[in-house]
Write an enzyme that holds these catalytic residues in place. Structure first.
Site, short mmCIF file in Angstrom:
data_model
loop_
_atom_site.label_atom_id
_atom_site.label_comp_id
_atom_site.label_asym_id
_atom_site.label_seq_id
_atom_site.Cartn_x
_atom_site.Cartn_y
_atom_site.Cartn_z
CG HIS A 66 19.41 18.86 -4.13
ND1 HIS A 66 18.06 18.84 -4.42
CD2 HIS A 66 19.61 17.79 -3.31
CE1 HIS A 66 17.48 17.83 -3.82
NE2 HIS A 66 18.42 17.16 -3.14
CG HIS A 68 21.56 14.72 0.22
ND1 HIS A 68 20.47 14.96 1.04
CD2 HIS A 68 21.09 14.74 -1.05
CE1 HIS A 68 19.39 15.09 0.29
NE2 HIS A 68 19.74 14.97 -0.98
NE ARG A 70 23.93 10.86 2.56
CZ ARG A 70 22.76 10.98 1.97
NH1 ARG A 70 21.82 11.75 2.49
NH2 ARG A 70 22.50 10.33 0.87
CG ASN A 100 18.16 14.23 3.64
OD1 ASN A 100 19.13 14.98 3.43
ND2 ASN A 100 17.90 13.20 2.86
CG HIS A 185 11.37 14.93 -2.27
ND1 HIS A 185 12.57 14.28 -2.44
CD2 HIS A 185 10.42 14.00 -2.48
CE1 HIS A 185 12.35 13.00 -2.74
NE2 HIS A 185 11.04 12.81 -2.78
CG ASP A 311 19.46 14.57 -5.18
OD1 ASP A 311 19.84 14.62 -3.99
OD2 ASP A 311 18.43 13.97 -5.53
CG HIS A 315 23.26 6.27 -0.03
ND1 HIS A 315 22.67 6.55 1.18
CD2 HIS A 315 22.48 6.85 -0.98
CE1 HIS A 315 21.57 7.27 0.98
NE2 HIS A 315 21.43 7.47 -0.32
O1 DOR Z 1 17.96 9.90 -4.40
C1 DOR Z 1 17.79 10.60 -3.42
N1 DOR Z 1 18.61 10.56 -2.36
N2 DOR Z 1 16.75 11.46 -3.39
C2 DOR Z 1 16.43 12.17 -2.29
O2 DOR Z 1 15.47 12.91 -2.35
C3 DOR Z 1 17.19 11.99 -1.05
C4 DOR Z 1 18.56 11.54 -1.34
C5 DOR Z 1 19.30 11.08 -0.13
O3 DOR Z 1 19.29 11.75 0.90
O4 DOR Z 1 19.98 10.05 -0.22
#
Ligand code: DOR
Length: 431
Positions: A66, A68, A70, A100, A185, A311, A315
């Site tokens: 898991h 991301h 980006r 995503n 999710h 996860d 950001h």
């Molecule tokens: O905290 C999270 N951030 N939970 C998620 O399910 C998505 C993820 C994100 O893409 O930033």
């Protein structure tokens, strides 16, 4: 011919082969050729690199279900290259990339792009997870056969829940045809509209709208029933509640094909971490209560929760240096997973065997990757760890492009010294 590697007198731990002992491990041409006491006796020479670190652990290459990354669309937060560097620095040899992105990975083109880009970069391997529904809108199923053919190892609408029971049922039935796991999710969005953090005493004190645990439990309960009904492979992303643990335990005891993962932050932090409105602690699902943490730890220890997954959710300052209600949820995790969670092993909450299994064989089985092993003839995907090294999390030394974690500037114990993919070093810590 790649150089040979010799790990002398390491504590090699591989629960999938029942290995936990002080041995030598020899790697030649990317393959483990010898494992045993004094197996490296006499191994030396110009093309042999010797690692002899007193007290070090050698474990199979870690797999993250898991992350991301980006890319495409938000490369200022992370991209494939930076994610793979961060992953290797965290001991990961394989990572699964959540869909995503902008646009959402619901097409062969994006899946193929990610696979090709990661292959060209080399190092840590990337496995795309494609969306369950087009645009992650929860309505129309994606072309799962095509996505699998392009390299997707699972489907998920992570960040969003597949709310409709009918759509979820069809997703499970369709995915089962192609033997793809469906990763959910679990969030009943009708119960979490406007929610900022866990619904409880801290939310009340801070005046923030709460995300009740039952919003997760309801979906886990419904989906395990659908998994039983359809016989599909179903996996719960980032479990955070004691209620979900109870449902999973019951489902597993009845032989339903359900697996689950938990993140380092849900194992370590409670909703109290949000006091002070620290946006680094805003995650989805939110940080819960001590009773939830206790249940998650117990479930990880007894295998009810199969896997640890980071996860990793990078950001930038634009999403985090803002009012709590405006902040995006998520924290980075790839580089800190091992050092943070070794604490659970030291404190007696988790055995080394279960800890390593939850980061190697268990996630490999969820998405159908080869189980990494420390045995003769196996591909040399390995991680060398000093479990006692102390270091301070310095943002300038993180490989991830984003630094959104509440653990910045904290001292941690346990350090990834080197990561190898097919016998090639893809990360080496600076001294
Ligand atoms: O905290 C999270 N951030 N939970 C998620 O399910 C998505 C993820 C994100 O893409 O930033």
């Amino acid at each position: 011919m790649s150089e040979s590697l010799v790990f002398r007198g390491v504590r090699a731990i591989d629960p999938s082969c029942g290995l936990d002992g002080l041995v030598d491990v020899v790697v030649e041409n990317g393959v483990i050729t010898r494992v045993g006491i004094h197996a490296a006796a006499g191994a030396a020479g110009e093309h042999v690199r010797v690692f002899a670190v007193p007290g070090a652990l050698l474990v199979p290459g870690l797999i993250d279900l898991h992350a991301h990354v980006r890319e495409p669309g938000q490369e200022y937060k992370e991209d494939v290259a930076s994610a793979l560097r961060a992953a290797a620095a965290g001991g990961f040899v394989d990572i699964c990339a959540m869909p995503n992105t902008r646009p959402v990975n619901d097409t062969r083109a994006i899946t193929e792009m990610l696979v090709a880009k990661a292959k060209a970069l080399g190092g840590c391997r990337l496995h795309p997870i494609a969306a369950i529904t087009v645009g992650q809108k929860g309505e129309t199923l994606t072309e799962m056969a095509d996505l699998k053919d392009a390299g997707a190892v699972a489907v998920s609408d992570d960040g969003r829940c597949v709310t409709s029971s009918a759509v979820m049922r069809h997703a499970l039935e369709y995915a089962r045809t192609f033997d793809l796991p469906v990763i959910q999710h679990c969030e009943d969005h009708s119960l979490t509209a406007g929610a900022q953090m866990h619904e409880g005493s801290v939310a009340t004190r801070l005046g923030l709208r709460g995300w009740p645990s039952v919003a997760e439990d309801i979906i886990v309960a419904r989906d395990t029933l659908l998994a039983e009904y359809t016989g599909a492979r179903y996996h719960v992303a980032h479990v955070s509640t004691r209620g979900a643990v109870r449902i999973l335990r019951e489902a597993k005891s009845r032989g339903i094909k359900v697996t689950a993962e938990v993140t380092p932050h849900h194992l370590l932090l409670t909703h109290e971490a949000v006091l002070g409105y620290d946006t680094a602690c805003k995650v989805n699902p939110p940080l819960r209560e001590p009773e939830d943490i206790a249940a998650l730890r117990e479930a990880l220890a007894d295998g009810t929760i199969d896997c640890i997954a980071t996860d990793h959710a990078p950001h930038g300052a634009a999403e985090k240096d803002v009012e709590f209600a405006e902040a995006a949820p998520g924290m980075i995790g790839l580089e800190l997973c091992v050092p943070l969670l070794l604490r659970l092993v030291r404190d007696g909450n988790l055995t080394y065997a279960r800890f390593i299994d939850a980061l190697t064989a268990a996630p490999a089985k969820v998405v159908g990757l080869p189980v990494p092993r420390i045995q003769e003839g196996a591909r040399a995907d390995l991680v060398l760890i000093d479990p006692d090294a102390h270091w301070t999390v310095d943002p300038s030394r993180l490989r991830s492009k984003s630094h959104n974690t509440p653990f910045l500037h904290q001292e941690v114990r346990g350090k990834v010294l080197a990561t190898f993919a097919s016998g090639v070093p893809i990360f080496e810590a600076s001294p």
